[in-house]
Design a protein around this motif. Structure first.
Motif, short mmCIF file in Angstrom:
data_model
loop_
_atom_site.label_atom_id
_atom_site.label_comp_id
_atom_site.label_asym_id
_atom_site.label_seq_id
_atom_site.Cartn_x
_atom_site.Cartn_y
_atom_site.Cartn_z
N THR A 112 0.98 -1.16 -0.28
CA THR A 112 -0.03 0.09 -0.01
C THR A 112 0.80 1.13 0.08
OG1 THR A 112 -0.10 0.19 2.42
CG2 THR A 112 -1.81 -1.25 1.08
N ASN A 113 2.29 1.13 0.63
CA ASN A 113 3.11 2.48 0.37
C ASN A 113 4.26 2.35 0.03
OD1 ASN A 113 4.26 0.75 2.69
ND2 ASN A 113 4.89 2.49 3.52
N ALA A 114 4.57 1.13 -0.73
CA ALA A 114 5.68 1.04 -1.30
C ALA A 114 5.67 -0.08 -2.66
CB ALA A 114 6.90 0.44 -0.53
N ARG B 258 10.96 -1.33 -4.59
CA ARG B 258 11.06 -0.83 -3.20
C ARG B 258 11.31 -1.81 -2.30
NH1 ARG B 258 12.91 4.12 -3.43
NH2 ARG B 258 12.76 5.12 -1.14
N ARG B 259 10.25 -2.42 -1.87
CA ARG B 259 10.25 -3.59 -1.00
C ARG B 259 11.36 -4.72 -1.33
NH1 ARG B 259 4.92 -3.61 -2.44
NH2 ARG B 259 4.97 -5.72 -3.39
N SER B 260 11.61 -4.91 -2.42
CA SER B 260 12.51 -6.01 -2.68
C SER B 260 14.06 -5.51 -2.35
CB SER B 260 12.72 -6.30 -4.30
OG SER B 260 13.19 -5.19 -5.03
N CYS B 261 14.27 -4.22 -2.13
CA CYS B 261 15.68 -3.90 -1.66
C CYS B 261 15.91 -4.31 -0.29
CB CYS B 261 15.70 -2.16 -1.57
SG CYS B 261 15.53 -1.68 -2.98
N PHE B 262 14.80 -4.80 0.31
CA PHE B 262 14.93 -5.27 1.72
C PHE B 262 14.82 -6.80 1.84
CE2 PHE B 262 14.00 -0.81 2.39
CZ PHE B 262 14.92 -0.48 3.09
N ALA B 263 14.64 -7.26 0.88
CA ALA B 263 14.40 -9.03 0.80
C ALA B 263 15.72 -9.36 1.32
CB ALA B 263 14.36 -9.50 -0.71
N MET B 264 15.53 -10.44 2.56
CA MET B 264 16.65 -11.01 2.85
C MET B 264 16.66 -12.52 2.90
SD MET B 264 17.37 -9.01 6.24
CE MET B 264 17.44 -7.24 6.41
N CYS C 86 7.05 -11.11 -0.19
CA CYS C 86 6.82 -10.39 -1.39
C CYS C 86 5.99 -9.07 -1.18
CB CYS C 86 6.54 -11.22 -2.58
SG CYS C 86 4.81 -11.86 -2.40
N SER C 87 5.07 -8.99 -0.05
CA SER C 87 4.29 -7.87 -0.04
C SER C 87 4.33 -7.05 1.15
CB SER C 87 2.89 -8.42 -0.18
OG SER C 87 2.63 -9.34 0.94
N ARG C 88 5.44 -7.52 2.16
CA ARG C 88 5.60 -6.64 3.56
C ARG C 88 7.23 -6.99 3.81
NH1 ARG C 88 1.04 -9.19 7.28
NH2 ARG C 88 1.93 -7.71 8.86
N PHE C 89 7.38 -5.78 4.21
CA PHE C 89 8.75 -5.76 5.13
C PHE C 89 8.49 -5.20 6.51
CE2 PHE C 89 12.66 -3.83 6.62
CZ PHE C 89 13.57 -5.16 6.64
N GLU C 90 8.74 -5.82 7.63
CA GLU C 90 8.45 -5.15 8.74
C GLU C 90 9.38 -5.59 9.68
OE1 GLU C 90 3.44 -5.04 8.31
OE2 GLU C 90 4.42 -6.49 10.00
N VAL C 91 9.74 -4.75 10.61
CA VAL C 91 10.67 -4.93 11.57
C VAL C 91 10.02 -4.52 13.13
CG1 VAL C 91 12.73 -4.36 12.78
CG2 VAL C 91 12.61 -4.35 10.23
N TRP C 92 9.84 -5.56 13.95
CA TRP C 92 9.22 -5.19 15.17
C TRP C 92 10.40 -5.10 16.12
CZ3 TRP C 92 4.18 -5.22 15.62
CH2 TRP C 92 3.28 -5.54 14.54
N VAL C 93 10.24 -4.07 17.05
CA VAL C 93 11.56 -4.07 18.22
C VAL C 93 10.58 -3.74 19.63
CG1 VAL C 93 13.39 -2.79 18.85
CG2 VAL C 93 12.71 -2.96 16.50
N SER C 94 11.41 -4.44 20.49
CA SER C 94 10.82 -3.96 21.77
C SER C 94 11.99 -3.80 22.61
CB SER C 94 10.18 -5.42 22.44
OG SER C 94 10.84 -6.50 22.71
N GLY C 95 11.73 -2.80 23.51
CA GLY C 95 12.64 -2.38 24.43
C GLY C 95 12.35 -0.98 24.90
N ASP C 96 13.20 -0.32 25.94
CA ASP C 96 13.02 0.90 26.37
C ASP C 96 13.82 1.78 25.55
OD1 ASP C 96 11.75 -0.18 28.74
OD2 ASP C 96 13.59 -0.53 29.71
N HIS C 97 13.28 3.20 25.51
CA HIS C 97 14.08 4.12 25.00
C HIS C 97 14.42 3.86 23.54
CE1 HIS C 97 14.13 5.55 28.77
NE2 HIS C 97 14.86 4.63 29.25
N ILE C 98 13.73 3.29 22.68
CA ILE C 98 14.04 2.93 21.34
C ILE C 98 12.99 4.06 20.54
CG2 ILE C 98 13.90 1.28 19.37
CD1 ILE C 98 14.51 -0.65 21.33
N HIS C 99 13.49 4.69 19.64
CA HIS C 99 13.08 5.45 18.69
C HIS C 99 12.82 5.10 17.23
CE1 HIS C 99 13.02 8.52 21.92
NE2 HIS C 99 14.36 8.13 22.06
N PRO C 100 11.52 5.14 16.48
CA PRO C 100 11.51 4.65 15.32
C PRO C 100 12.40 5.22 14.51
CG PRO C 100 9.24 5.50 16.36
CD PRO C 100 10.27 5.80 17.24
#
Length: 97
Positions: A10-12, A16-22, A49-63
């Motif tokens: 919906t936004n890339a 663009r998404r394939s640049c982050f394929a791993m 192929c349709s999403r690239f997401e990074v989920w992070v948990s912790g204190d004092h983390i900024h997007p």
């Protein structure tokens, strides 16, 4: 705090998404790298192929810091900005999952 940064169809574009394929091997290196760099309690990576997401948990983390680390990871081009990513925090991030 729980933060999700990501992009999807919906936004890339696919290009663009394939640049982050791993590969599995690059994920094995990326997740510990990001956890250490952000001093995060946990990191989850979703890469399809349709999403690239990074989920992070912790204190004092900024997007913006998460985006910077993702874009400047050695296997990435670094040619992205925070506007290229969706950002979700806390309950909104959890509902998205």
């Amino acid at each position: 705090m729980i933060i999700m940064i990501g992009m999807d169809h919906t936004n890339a574009s696919l290009d663009r998404r394939s640049c982050f394929a791993m590969t599995k091997e690059s994920m094995r290196r990326f997740i510990p790298f990001l956890k250490k760099e952000l001093n995060a309690e946990g990191v989850v990576l979703l890469s399809t192929c349709s999403r690239f997401e990074v989920w992070v948990s912790g204190d004092h983390i900024h997007p913006e810091t998460v985006i910077e680390k993702v874009c400047n990871y050695p296997d990435q081009s670094g040619a992205f900005a925070s506007e290229d990513f969706m950002i979700r925090k806390e309950e909104r991030a959890v509902r998205h999952l």
